[in-house]
Scaffold this active site. Structure first.
Site, PDB file in Angstrom:
ATOM      1  N   GLU A  57     -89.338  33.796 130.995  1.00 16.97           N
ATOM      2  CA  GLU A  57     -88.439  34.329 129.977  1.00 16.97           C
ATOM      3  C   GLU A  57     -88.790  33.661 128.655  1.00 16.97           C
ATOM      4  OE1 GLU A  57     -83.873  33.604 128.679  1.00 16.97           O
ATOM      5  OE2 GLU A  57     -84.156  34.070 130.810  1.00 16.97           O
ATOM      6  N   ASP A  68     -76.823  29.776 123.129  1.00 20.50           N
ATOM      7  CA  ASP A  68     -77.642  28.627 123.492  1.00 20.50           C
ATOM      8  C   ASP A  68     -76.947  27.300 123.239  1.00 20.50           C
ATOM      9  OD1 ASP A  68     -79.708  30.375 124.125  1.00 20.50           O
ATOM     10  OD2 ASP A  68     -80.457  30.374 122.073  1.00 20.50           O
TER      11      ASP A  68
END
Length: 290
Positions: A57, A68
């Site tokens: 990924e 994130d």
């Protein structure tokens, strides 16, 4: 190779003990493009794949992430400060995909909208990616991406979470292709206490409405934990633990060695025949999240 083929191959392998579904889970390893450099990120991703990570990924570095945690943010900041751009990310994808490992892109939507949705889908497919994960794009607002992904033959992965209603899960999964991303953590990724039942319950809710493969990110940091998540998920998504291998290494060679060691451990974990795996509750306290 597409991610669909990767799932088919994994389902044909021996079933680890404690797993109800056929075969084993895939390991999906995340690394930001251009971290710590363009060439360094290519070397990292190739090392991960060579050591047993099934799917890479690639994260397009972005200045204003909503999902994130601090580890991925720091790595992305390093890449952006070094000047990495979308074109560099496409080149990285092309280099990694050329090895034969399936590559998916994870990106926030603003860079794609600025690039041009159809043009980006065209260039992403040309680079060899199998599809795209879009954490801040919901199917209700994804008409351009749905059309472009159809035109260029790309998988599309949307996210579901523990707060999603059953109707919402059914609608979201109905627009996915390749796999669906089950986010068992509410909020940004990172160390936290988390109810141990959240992930398997969410996967069960997805499977109640679809046969699509389900990938789970749950703070996995080693092979034992990967094996535990792999008992109920179709893919184990690992980010921060792998990124730390590079972020905390004294030099590039040491970082690559650490990446290979952890990648091999994760690969062994999802194939483990032993029942001596980490208790699921320990995943909630993992210091390495997606």
């Amino acid at each position: 190779m597409t991610i669909a083929v990767a799932f088919e191959k994994a389902r044909a392998e021996a079933r680890p003990s404690g797993r109800e579904r056929p075969g084993r889970a895939l390991v999906v390893g995340c690394m930001p493009a251009g971290f710590p450099t363009v060439e360094g990120s290519i070397a990292s991703m190739k090392a991960m794949a060579e050591a047993g990570v099934d799917v890479i990924e690639v994260e397009l570095p972005y200045s204003d992430p909503v999902m994130d945690g601090p580890v991925i943010q720091k790595a992305s900041d390093i890449a952006l400060a070094a000047g990495v751009r979308t074109r560099d990310t496409l080149r990285i994808i092309e280099a990694v995909a050329a090895t034969g490992v399936p590559v998916v892109l994870m990106t926030y939507w603003n860079p794609i909208e600025k690039y041009g949705v159809d043009g980006f889908a065209r260039d992403l497919a040309a680079a060899g990616a199998t599809g795209m994960i879009t954490p801040d794009l919901i199917p209700d607002e994804a008409q351009e991406w749905l059309a472009a992904s159809e035109t260029h033959g790309l998988d599309r992965t949307f996210l579901v979470s523990p707060s999603s209603t059953d109707d919402r899960i059914a609608m979201t999964v109905g627009h996915c292709r390749g796999f669906v991303y089950a986010t068992s953590i509410m909020g940004v990724t990172g160390a936290r206490e988390q109810t141990s039942s959240a992930a398997p319950e969410l996967v069960a809710r997805v499977r109640a409405v679809s046969d699509l493969a389900v990938g789970v990110g749950l703070g996995v940091r080693d092979g034992a934990q990967a094996g535990e998540v792999g008992r109920f998920a179709d893919a184990v998504i690992v980010g921060s633990a792998l990124i730390r291998c590079v972020l905390e290494a004294p030099d590039e060679a040491a970082g690559l060695d650490a990446l290979r060691t952890l990648s091999a451990d994760l690969a062994a974990g999802v194939r483990a025949e032993s029942g001596a795996l980490a208790p699921l509750g320990s995943l909630a306290r993992s210091e390495a999240a997606l």
